[in-house]
Design a protein around this motif. Structure first.
Motif, PDB file in Angstrom:
ATOM      1  N   HIS A  54       0.837  -1.204   0.000  1.00 39.69           N
ATOM      2  CA  HIS A  54       0.000   0.000   0.000  1.00 39.69           C
ATOM      3  C   HIS A  54       0.871   1.253   0.000  1.00 39.69           C
ATOM      4  O   HIS A  54       0.575   2.236  -0.695  1.00 39.69           O
ATOM      5  N   ASN A  69      -5.443  -6.503  -6.198  1.00 40.83           N
ATOM      6  CA  ASN A  69      -5.514  -6.163  -4.777  1.00 40.83           C
ATOM      7  C   ASN A  69      -4.794  -7.169  -3.891  1.00 40.83           C
ATOM      8  O   ASN A  69      -4.761  -6.997  -2.673  1.00 40.83           O
ATOM      9  N   GLU A  79     -18.098   5.345  -0.075  1.00 40.18           N
ATOM     10  CA  GLU A  79     -16.719   5.077  -0.490  1.00 40.18           C
ATOM     11  C   GLU A  79     -15.868   4.631   0.692  1.00 40.18           C
ATOM     12  O   GLU A  79     -15.054   3.705   0.579  1.00 40.18           O
ATOM     13  N   GLN A  80     -16.071   5.277   1.843  1.00 38.55           N
ATOM     14  CA  GLN A  80     -15.310   4.887   3.034  1.00 38.55           C
ATOM     15  C   GLN A  80     -15.680   3.472   3.479  1.00 38.55           C
ATOM     16  O   GLN A  80     -14.821   2.702   3.920  1.00 38.55           O
ATOM     17  N   GLU A 114     -16.709   1.059   1.536  1.00 41.52           N
ATOM     18  CA  GLU A 114     -16.089   0.122   0.600  1.00 41.52           C
ATOM     19  C   GLU A 114     -14.632  -0.138   1.007  1.00 41.52           C
ATOM     20  O   GLU A 114     -14.160  -1.284   0.967  1.00 41.52           O
ATOM     21  N   GLN A 115     -13.921   0.920   1.400  1.00 41.26           N
ATOM     22  CA  GLN A 115     -12.539   0.748   1.853  1.00 41.26           C
ATOM     23  C   GLN A 115     -12.494  -0.057   3.149  1.00 41.26           C
ATOM     24  O   GLN A 115     -11.586  -0.866   3.361  1.00 41.26           O
TER      25      GLN A 115
END
Length: 521
Positions: free
Chosen positions: A154, A255, A466-467, A469-470
């Motif tokens: 990352h 990923n 979106e948060q 999903e993370q």
């Protein structure tokens, strides 16, 4: 900052690399402004680390803790405080067990501060990348090697020139490659070794092009050792990676969330790449006949993980097609909330991934023959909090930890990071447990626009889509890491079992399930 203090700061920063002892001697010349105190703390921590001077590191930590309490949140202060706590723990570790006491507390608090930087959008990309590199190193120090590799990767995605992260990953992968070659029968399900070596070769090329960045981040003293390792890695043959045509498989590869550290193109082409399994267990003639049920438990956990990962893939993009039919109508709540099967599937994916931790705890309890194993959870297997006494470990678990069961120490650290502690507060992964509990017992509402959604009702947890999903991807990564640690736990425990007379070894070469069911030759 005055011209004199600015000049002194530059002078001390140069001394920090050239003569750390002299920098420590002169550190008190800095003024008592917030900037002066922060600079003094960083010099105390860095030079104390270079000289093995625990007292200086501790003094630097104390200064940053006082500053942190006095001023508004600063990602730079949080990052340096986390770094100081990590180094203080490292220099203290010989005198204490790594899973409890001041060392464990310092590491826990370091992860909390690193996590705060991770979630702060004002932090620069360089700060975020360096933070991920440091927390990866911290994970390695508590045997959380899978999460460490994730952090290093990352860090490179955020800052592709981060040669320190690339080196940390490369060094760890090279040691794993040696282990896998030496004990191929035990570790053959962990990864495709050729694919791992290709990753090592790629990392070496990244480092070789960014020695200046490495020197900037880590100093010049380590360069000779790094260059030697890079030269060795560059001798590996370079094989261009072949594309993976199936979008879902490409997503898994991109990923790196297969139940394998690194997969070959052939494994992706075959559709079988979640290969992690328990290699063997010892059973005595007194045990029940048949394959030990720990294999069935592992099968279920792998299937749950693969299902949660595929559900996440199917629903993560709002405009992408999914296999789910939207058959319900919804009242708009006028707060940019989103409703429907897609979003229920998303929260379900996060819940399934996180619930694998509970299944792991039950499997461990069964393996250790703990009483009431079926009622165990990832929260209660470790022990309990007692008022005024702190957290008390359960006897069998404490015995395993004292005995040096490193994979169990890794899982215990995860427990700390998803829990709330009486004296230390919330772990930095607490949101994962919070939203798992919310979607299981209460209500999780997601929003694709707007910020700061909240409710007067404690029954509803709101989050940005979106948060979330993370968060779900983070839960998948955590479950993946925990499954590796679980298999590590079995391998460690089997290695230390007494080979009683009449013991029988059952290996992972029990009949393949697809073969028995007639799905492959």
């Amino acid at each position: 900052m005055t011209e004199r203090s600015d000049s002194l700061t530059r002078e001390l920063q140069e001394l920090r690399d050239k003569s750390p002892a002299e920098a420590l001697r002169r550190v008190d010349e800095l003024d008592e402004t917030p900037n002066g105190r922060a600079t003094a703390a960083i010099i105390l921590i860095d030079c104390g680390d270079a000289l093995g001077d625990l007292a200086s590191v501790s003094r630097g930590v104390d200064i940053l803790e006082a500053l942190s309490a006095e001023i508004a949140f600063s990602p730079d202060i949080a990052y340096n405080l986390a770094n100081g706590l990590q180094l203080r723990a490292r220099h203290s570790v010989e005198s204490e067990m790594s899973f409890r006491g001041q060392v464990a507390d310092d590491r826990f608090r370091a992860r909390v501060h690193f996590g705060a930087v991770m979630n702060d959008t004002s932090a620069s990309l360089a700060t975020q990348s360096r933070m991920l590199t440091n927390i990866g190193i911290l994970f390695l120090e508590t045997h959380r090697w899978v999460e460490a590799l994730d952090c290093f990767q990352h860090a490179q995605r955020i800052l592709p020139t981060n040669a320190v992260a690339a080196y940390q990953e490369m060094r760890r992968l090279m040691s794993l490659a040696n282990l896998f070659f030496q004990k191929e029968e035990t570790y053959r399900s962990y990864c495709h070794v050729d694919a791992l070596c290709q990753r090592v070769r790629y990392l070496a090329s990244v480092i070789s092009k960014n020695y200046d960045v490495f020197e900037q981040f880590a100093g010049a003293s380590a360069l000779p050792e790094v260059q030697k390792a890079v030269e060795q890695a560059l001798t590996f043959d370079e094989v261009p990676a072949k594309p993976v045509d199936i979008p879902y498989f490409s997503f898994v590869r991109r990923n790196n969330i297969a139940l394998s550290l690194h997969c070959s193109t052939e494994e992706f082409s075959s559709g079988r790449f979640d290969l992690l399994t328990i290699p063997h267990v010892h059973t005595s003639l007194l045990d029940e006949s048949g394959v030990p049920e720990i294999f069935a438990m592992m099968n279920v956990m792998k299937a749950d993980f693969a299902f949660a990962r595929q559900v996440f893939f199917e629903v993560r993009e709002d405009d992408a097609g999914t296999p789910y039919f939207e058959t319900t109508s919804h009242a708009d709540t006028l707060d940019y909330a989103v409703y429907g099967v897609r979003y229920s599937a998303l929260t379900t994916a996060q819940r399934i991934a996180f619930d694998i931790l509970d299944k792991i705890s039950v499997a461990i309890a069964c393996y250790l023959k703990l009483p009431q194993a079926q009622k165990t959870s990832f929260i209660n297997i470790w022990g309990k909090q007692e008022k005024g006494k702190g957290f008390l470990l359960s006897g069998p678990v404490e015995a395993e930890l004292i005995g040096g069961n490193q994979p169990l120490i890794a899982l215990f650290n995860i427990f700390q990071d998803v829990s709330r502690h009486e004296n230390l507060g919330d772990g930095f992964m607490g949101a994962q447990k919070q939203f798992r509990n919310s979607s299981t017992h209460r209500f999780t509402v997601l929003h694709d626009m707007g910020r700061d959604h909240s409710s007067k009702l404690s029954a509803i947890d709101h989050n940005n889509l979106e948060q979330f999903e993370q968060l779900t991807l983070a839960s998948l990564r955590l479950a993946r890491a925990a499954l590796f640690y679980f298999v590590d736990f079995i391998i460690f425990s089997e290695r230390h079992k007494d080979n009683a007379q009449g013991a029988l070894v059952l290996s992972s070469e029990v009949p393949d399930h697809d073969y028995i069911r007639g799905r492959k030759e």
